[in-house]
Structure formats: structure tokens, C-alpha cells
Design a protein around this motif. Structure first.
Motif, short mmCIF file in Angstrom:
data_model
loop_
_atom_site.label_atom_id
_atom_site.label_comp_id
_atom_site.label_asym_id
_atom_site.label_seq_id
_atom_site.Cartn_x
_atom_site.Cartn_y
_atom_site.Cartn_z
N SER A 3 0.83 -1.20 0.00
CA SER A 3 0.00 0.00 0.00
C SER A 3 0.86 1.25 0.00
CB SER A 3 -0.93 0.00 1.22
OG SER A 3 -1.82 -1.10 1.18
N LEU A 4 1.98 1.22 0.71
CA LEU A 4 2.86 2.39 0.75
C LEU A 4 3.50 2.66 -0.61
CD1 LEU A 4 4.65 1.96 4.22
CD2 LEU A 4 2.78 3.51 3.61
N TYR A 5 3.88 1.57 -1.31
CA TYR A 5 4.44 1.75 -2.65
C TYR A 5 3.43 2.41 -3.58
CZ TYR A 5 8.53 -1.11 -1.50
OH TYR A 5 9.69 -1.58 -0.94
N ILE A 6 2.19 1.95 -3.50
CA ILE A 6 1.13 2.52 -4.34
C ILE A 6 0.88 3.98 -3.97
CG2 ILE A 6 -1.31 2.35 -4.94
CD1 ILE A 6 -1.09 -0.67 -4.48
N ALA A 7 0.93 4.28 -2.64
CA ALA A 7 0.69 5.65 -2.18
C ALA A 7 1.78 6.59 -2.68
CB ALA A 7 0.63 5.68 -0.65
N PHE A 8 3.05 6.19 -2.57
CA PHE A 8 4.15 7.05 -3.03
C PHE A 8 4.13 7.21 -4.55
CE2 PHE A 8 6.31 5.79 1.09
CZ PHE A 8 6.20 7.06 1.65
N ASN A 9 3.67 6.16 -5.23
CA ASN A 9 3.56 6.26 -6.68
C ASN A 9 2.50 7.30 -7.08
OD1 ASN A 9 4.06 5.34 -9.48
ND2 ASN A 9 1.99 4.49 -9.33
N MET A 10 1.39 7.34 -6.34
CA MET A 10 0.36 8.34 -6.61
C MET A 10 0.89 9.74 -6.33
SD MET A 10 -3.50 8.77 -5.08
CE MET A 10 -4.18 7.56 -6.21
N LEU A 11 1.65 9.89 -5.24
CA LEU A 11 2.23 11.19 -4.92
C LEU A 11 3.18 11.65 -6.03
CD1 LEU A 11 2.57 13.46 -2.80
CD2 LEU A 11 4.45 12.13 -1.83
N MET A 232 -6.64 -0.52 -2.86
CA MET A 232 -7.53 0.58 -2.47
C MET A 232 -6.90 1.40 -1.35
SD MET A 232 -10.25 2.19 -3.04
CE MET A 232 -11.16 1.08 -4.11
N LEU A 233 -6.28 0.73 -0.37
CA LEU A 233 -5.65 1.44 0.74
C LEU A 233 -4.47 2.30 0.26
CD1 LEU A 233 -5.61 1.94 3.78
CD2 LEU A 233 -4.10 -0.04 4.03
N GLY A 234 -3.72 1.79 -0.72
CA GLY A 234 -2.61 2.57 -1.25
C GLY A 234 -3.08 3.83 -1.94
N ASN A 235 -4.13 3.71 -2.78
CA ASN A 235 -4.71 4.90 -3.42
C ASN A 235 -5.29 5.86 -2.37
OD1 ASN A 235 -4.23 4.24 -6.20
ND2 ASN A 235 -5.84 2.70 -6.06
N PHE A 236 -5.88 5.26 -1.33
CA PHE A 236 -6.45 6.06 -0.24
C PHE A 236 -5.36 6.88 0.45
CE2 PHE A 236 -7.71 6.78 4.11
CZ PHE A 236 -9.08 7.04 4.05
N LEU A 237 -4.25 6.22 0.80
CA LEU A 237 -3.17 6.91 1.51
C LEU A 237 -2.50 7.97 0.63
CD1 LEU A 237 -1.49 3.91 3.38
CD2 LEU A 237 -2.91 5.73 4.37
N GLY A 238 -2.33 7.65 -0.66
CA GLY A 238 -1.71 8.62 -1.56
C GLY A 238 -2.54 9.87 -1.70
N SER A 239 -3.85 9.71 -1.90
CA SER A 239 -4.73 10.88 -2.00
C SER A 239 -4.81 11.63 -0.67
CB SER A 239 -6.12 10.44 -2.43
OG SER A 239 -6.10 9.95 -3.74
N PHE A 240 -4.77 10.88 0.44
CA PHE A 240 -4.82 11.53 1.75
C PHE A 240 -3.58 12.39 1.97
CE2 PHE A 240 -4.23 11.65 6.37
CZ PHE A 240 -5.49 12.10 6.77
N LEU A 241 -2.42 11.92 1.52
CA LEU A 241 -1.20 12.70 1.67
C LEU A 241 -1.26 13.97 0.81
CD1 LEU A 241 1.61 12.96 2.86
CD2 LEU A 241 2.49 11.55 0.98
N VAL A 242 -1.77 13.83 -0.42
CA VAL A 242 -1.94 15.00 -1.28
C VAL A 242 -2.90 16.00 -0.64
CG1 VAL A 242 -2.76 15.81 -3.53
CG2 VAL A 242 -1.41 13.72 -3.38
N GLY A 243 -4.02 15.49 -0.12
CA GLY A 243 -5.00 16.37 0.52
C GLY A 243 -4.46 17.04 1.76
N THR A 244 -3.64 16.33 2.54
CA THR A 244 -3.05 16.92 3.75
C THR A 244 -2.14 18.09 3.41
OG1 THR A 244 -3.17 14.81 4.93
CG2 THR A 244 -1.64 16.46 5.78
N LEU A 245 -1.31 17.90 2.38
CA LEU A 245 -0.43 19.00 1.95
C LEU A 245 -1.26 20.17 1.44
CD1 LEU A 245 2.36 16.96 0.12
CD2 LEU A 245 2.50 18.07 2.35
#
Length: 383
Positions: A3-11, A232-245
Motif C-alpha cells: 500500500s505504501l508503494y502505491i501511495a508514493f507512486n500516486m504522490l 484501495m488502501l494505497g490509493n487512499f493513503l496517496g490521496s490523503f497525503l496530497v489532501g493533507t499537503l
């Protein structure tokens, strides 16, 4: 870790590109600051026009006392007709006319008449009326006290003028303590547009998932030992990080550059917006599982973002809507975060917003669960 790999890829595919930086950080912060500049800042002074036709001391003293009130900016007009025109064209918030013989009327013990002009009932006009009545009442009491002493007309005028000279010294003053218990009337508009930009992260998540479907990246990922919930969790975390910034940039710009007073601590507001971001990510997860074609992405704004923002009070106060619409508003996350921020601006603590945070968390968990169930990573884009 998957999930973290997917999140960083989205970022990497969003903020680390020039287009993503502009869309998700620079443009939202600039537009919210522009909204604050146009409609968000409160005007502290109200323009008031006046005409003083009195030649005695009381008329001039009345104008002088009103000038000392910081809420008003007095502008002398040439005639009564000019005042009526200024009020009609809304150049001033109100106006008044001190009639000829105003001082003589007061010295004779009669009640003077000060004519007021206003286009509609407003806070400025009402407070001006109260201020005028208060000052006139003080004049009448002063004259009555001296008249009871049996002073003649000349002596009475001299005594009143002496009293006015003492009043002008303002040796006794009142201190107004602002407890900041009111909520900025433009708060719902500023917060509403901020939430609308945050909902744009929903489109970001869905568009990335649709691209992965089209290129069959998601299908290839699913052939590896990666479950749909991890995707789904990876996409969730990636978008959440973008939204937080995005939240951090908007708050920093509006608070410390535009100098907008939200009336509540930075941390409390940031936490509530983060809970709203969780709910938004839940919506994105659920919708991403339903949308099978990229051509349907344009319908998301018209079917999800805009209606929920309207129901949630982003564009107007919820209290202006009918009762049945206010009940429906409980089922959109915007209503809960706006209500929580307004309550904290009125003096409530963050710890008292446990119900609002709980409801927003439920939004996120339920919708994330729905999105995980209906997401089929092995499917390609339909159409």
C-alpha cells in the motif's frame, strides 16, 4: 508495504509534477485567498452621511460624539437631497439630519427630532439609531437638571455649554472587552470553498484509478500477491497525503498571508479538516469502484461534489434551507465539518467535537469498505 508503494507512486504522479502542483496546491490557496479578499474580510467602519443645520452647540457636539465611535466614518453632505441620493445609491450605510433649531429645542425642554435615512433595515442603521437615542437622552437629562435649578435662558445655555466642555474631556471611559464569542459571518463561505477544493482530491483518486484500469496497470498489480484492499488502501493513503499537503498550504496562506481570522486555533481547524479529508477519501474509494469508464468522470462533479457541497452548507447557511433538506444534510460530511468549525470558533474545544469526528470517521470506514468490496482490480476500463 504494498500500500505504501502505491501511495508514493500516486504522490509522484500528482504533486511531483508541475501540473499537479498547480492544481492541488497553488490554485486552491490562491482562489481561497481571493475569496477572502473579496467577501471574507469584515468591514470595520460604516460610512454615515449627515447634514448639520443647527447653529447651536448641541448639534456640533452630537456630530463630534458620533465621530468618536470607531464603527462609523462620518461624511458631511451639502444638503438633505444629497443624503437621500447617497442612501438610494447605497454609497453610505445610513444618514441623519440635525434640523435647524436643534439646540434651542433642547434648551426649551422639548424633545428634538433627528431624521434618519436608510434603504433597508441593517445592523449599521440600528446601532446608529441606538447611539443617537443614547446621546439625545443624555442631552435631555443635562438640560432637565439645570432647568430644575431655576436658571434663566442665558444662564441655562452657559451651564449646558460648560457641561459639554467637561464631557469633551472624556475623563470617564468604558472599556469594551471582546471575548471573541461571535462567529465571522463569512466563515461558512470561506470554509465551504476550501472544502470544495479538497473534494477535488476525489477526482484525483478516481482519475488515477481509471488510468491504471485503462493501461491495465491495476490488473498486472493484482496478478502479484497484492489484494484489492491493499490497492484501495494505497490509493487512499496517496490521496490523503496530497489532501493533507493541500490543507496545510491553504491554512498557512489564508492565516498568515491573507491574515484571515478564523476565530479558532490552527491545530483544531487542521484536525477537523483532516477528518473531512478521510470522509472524502471514502467517497473517492466508493465511486472509483463504480465508475468503469473515464468518460463518466465529468459526471462526478455534477452528481457528487456540487450537490453535497450545496446540501452541506458550503455556499449558504444550512438554516436557510427547508427542514427536510436540513435533515438530508446530516448524510453529507460537509455539514459536520462546517458545524464543528463554527462551534469551535464560538468557543467550543476540539475535545467536545467527538461526535462530529466520529461521524466523519464512519463516513470514511463505511465508504472505504464499500469501495474495497466493489473494486475489481483485474477488470479493464469499460468502453
Amino acid at each position: 508495504m504494498n500500500s505504501l508503494y502505491i501511495a508514493f507512486n500516486m504522490l509522484r504522479r500528482t504533486l511531483l509534477q508541475k501540473r499537479g502542483f498547480l492544481i492541488y496546491l497553488l490554485i486552491p490557496a490562491s482562489l481561497v485567498s481571493l475569496i477572502i479578499g473579496v467577501a471574507g474580510q469584515e468591514k470595520h467602519q460604516v460610512d454615515i452621511a449627515y447634514v448639520n443645520m443647527d447653529r447651536g452647540p448641541l448639534g456640533a457636539h452630537l456630530v463630534q460624539e458620533l465621530m468618536l465611535i470607531p464603527d462609523y466614518s462620518l461624511q458631511e453632505a451639502a444638503s438633505e437631497d444629497d443624503i437621500k441620493e447617497d442612501v438610494t445609491k447605497q454609497k453610505v450605510g445610513g444618514a441623519f439630519v440635525i434640523p435647524e433649531g436643534f439646540s434651542e429645542t433642547l434648551l426649551k425642554g422639548a424633545e428634538p427630532q433627528v431624521d434618519m435615512y436608510q434603504l433597508s433595515v441593517s445592523e449599521a442603521a440600528v446601532t446608529l439609531k441606538i447611539a443617537l437615542d443614547s446621546i439625545l437622552s443624555g442631552y435631555q437629562e443635562t438640560v432637565d437638571v439645570h432647568r430644575k435649578q431655576g436658571l434663566q435662558e442665558i444662564q441655562l445655555q452657559a451651564a449646558v455649554e460648560k457641561t459639554l466642555s467637561q464631557i469633551n474631556k472624556h475623563q470617564v471611559k468604558a472599556r469594551v472587552t471582546d471575548l471573541n464569542l461571535y462567529v465571522n459571518p463569512s466563515m461558512h463561505l470561506v470554509i465551504g470553498f476550501m472544502l470544495m477544493f479538497m473534494m477535488g482530491v476525489v477526482n484525483n483518486t478516481i482519475s488515477v484509478i481509471m488510468e491504471d484500469r485503462r493501461l491495465r496497470t491495476m490488473a498486472r498489480t493484482f496478478t502479484a500477491p497484492v489484494r484489492s484492499i491493499e490497492i484501495m488502501l494505497g490509493n487512499f493513503l496517496g490521496s490523503f497525503l496530497v489532501g493533507t499537503l493541500q490543507v496545510l498550504v491553504i491554512l498557512i496562506v489564508t492565516r498568515y498571508v491573507a491574515h484571515y481570522d478564523y476565530g479558532l486555533p490552527f491545530f483544531s481547524q487542521f484536525v477537523m479538516l483532516e477528518f473531512f479529508l478521510l470522509a472524502s477519501m471514502g467517497i473517492a474509494s466508493a465511486v472509483a469502484g463504480l465508475v468503469k469508464n473515464a468518460s463518466n468522470l465529468g459526471m462526478i462533479n455534477s452528481l457528487i461534489v456540487t450537490p453535497t457541497c450545496m446540501l452541506g452548507g458550503c455556499f449558504w447557511p444550512i438554516t436557510l434551507m427547508p427542514d427536510w433538506m436540513q435533515k438530508i444534510a446530516n448524510f453529507v460530511p460537509q455539514k459536520w465539518v462546517i458545524d464543528a468549525i463554527q462551534r469551535m470558533a464560538a468557543g467550543h474545544a476540539l475535545s467536545q467535537m467527538w461526535m462530529h469526528m466520529g461521524v466523519l470517521t464512519l463516513f470514511a470506514l463505511i465508504l472505504l469498505g464499500v469501495g474495497t468490496v466493489i473494486l475489481n482490480p483485474e477488470d479493464a476500463e469499460v468502453g
